[in-house]
Design a protein around this motif. Structure first.
Motif, short mmCIF file in Angstrom:
data_model
loop_
_atom_site.label_atom_id
_atom_site.label_comp_id
_atom_site.label_asym_id
_atom_site.label_seq_id
_atom_site.Cartn_x
_atom_site.Cartn_y
_atom_site.Cartn_z
N SER A 107 3.20 -4.35 3.50
CA SER A 107 2.09 -4.53 2.58
C SER A 107 1.02 -5.32 3.31
N TYR A 108 -0.18 -4.77 3.40
CA TYR A 108 -1.29 -5.52 4.00
C TYR A 108 -1.76 -6.61 3.05
N GLY A 109 -1.34 -6.51 1.79
CA GLY A 109 -1.83 -7.43 0.77
C GLY A 109 -3.01 -6.81 0.05
N LYS A 110 -3.16 -7.20 -1.21
CA LYS A 110 -4.23 -6.60 -2.02
C LYS A 110 -5.60 -6.90 -1.45
N GLY A 111 -5.75 -8.07 -0.81
CA GLY A 111 -7.05 -8.47 -0.28
C GLY A 111 -7.59 -7.47 0.73
#
Ligand SMILES: C[S@@+](CC[C@H](N)C(=O)[O-])C[C@H]1O[C@@H](n2cnc3c(N)ncnc32)[C@H](O)[C@@H]1O
Length: 206
Positions: A185-189
């Motif tokens: 997951s790259y992250g939501k940001g």
């Protein structure tokens, strides 16, 4: 400073397996983190994270290949089709380190604002690690969103046997089968910065 070259294996020809694409010609292949002059001038920070100075433990393309290989994605349903991804060369056990995320290290704030290969680094996120122009196999790892699969790997900072801080990619929360794509997951940001509206994305962070 560790060795770096234009292709994995220190300048030798790129891998020739049918399933393996040539290393991108515009990306310098790294075998250790490449520290920018801005970090080197911040002597305390450099000494804290790069304890080995000019003699880091080098990653080997041949060893990494036994664990994971990058490959062009041809699946028409894959959201990153036409790009590359990283795939398990064998079954990978939970907790195993797959590869280190290598790239150019800068002080936070000095990193490229347009790169899609930037990761936060350092205990207080005071550094940025960018694999856009230089890096290793880890730069090929895709995000799980819209792939129909869950993340099976995660980034974690650790200290290697030479005392250097690294950003590793580790298997988890479950083992990864041979041939499976390694997805984080790259992250939501990351995605919010690119697409704004997240409603088109399927899947959720663990
Ligand atoms: C760190 S790179 C990953 C490797 C990239 N596929 C390549 O071939 O260089 C990040 C880029 O991969 C693509 N990507 C990764 N995960 C994706 C996903 N779930 N959906 C769409 N594109 C994705 C996007 O183009 C993103 O900017």
């Amino acid at each position: 400073m560790g060795k770096s070259g234009k292709s994995p294996g220190g300048g030798r020809a790129p891998p020739t397996e049918k399933t393996t694409s040539p290393w991108p010609s515009d990306v310098t292949y790294l075998t250790s983190l490449h520290y920018g002059d801005d970090v080197k001038r911040a002597k305390e920070i450099y000494a804290k994270y790069r304890v080995s100075g000019d003699d880091p433990i080098l990653a080997s393309a041949a060893s990494t290949k036994k664990i994971a290989r990058w490959q062009r994605i041809v699946d028409a349903n894959h959201p990153a089709r036409g790009e590359h991804g990283l795939f398990a060369s064998r079954k990978l056990e939970r907790g195993e380190r797959i590869v280190d995320y290598l790239g150019h290290v800068s002080l936070r704030g000095n990193e490229s604002q347009t790169s899609d290969y930037t990761a936060s680094f350092g205990d207080a996120h005071e550094l940025a690690l960018d694999a856009e122009k230089m890096g290793n196999e880890a730069r090929m790892i895709n995000d799980f969103r819209n792939t129909g699969k869950r993340a099976n790997a995660l980034f974690d900072q650790y200290v290697d046997a030479a005392g250097d801080t690294k950003l590793g990619v580790f298997v988890g929360p479950h083992a990864i089968g041979k041939g499976e794509e390694i997805l984080v997951s790259y992250g939501k940001g990351f995605w919010r910065n690119r697409v704004g509206d997240m409603s088109a994305f399927t899947g959720h962070d663990e």
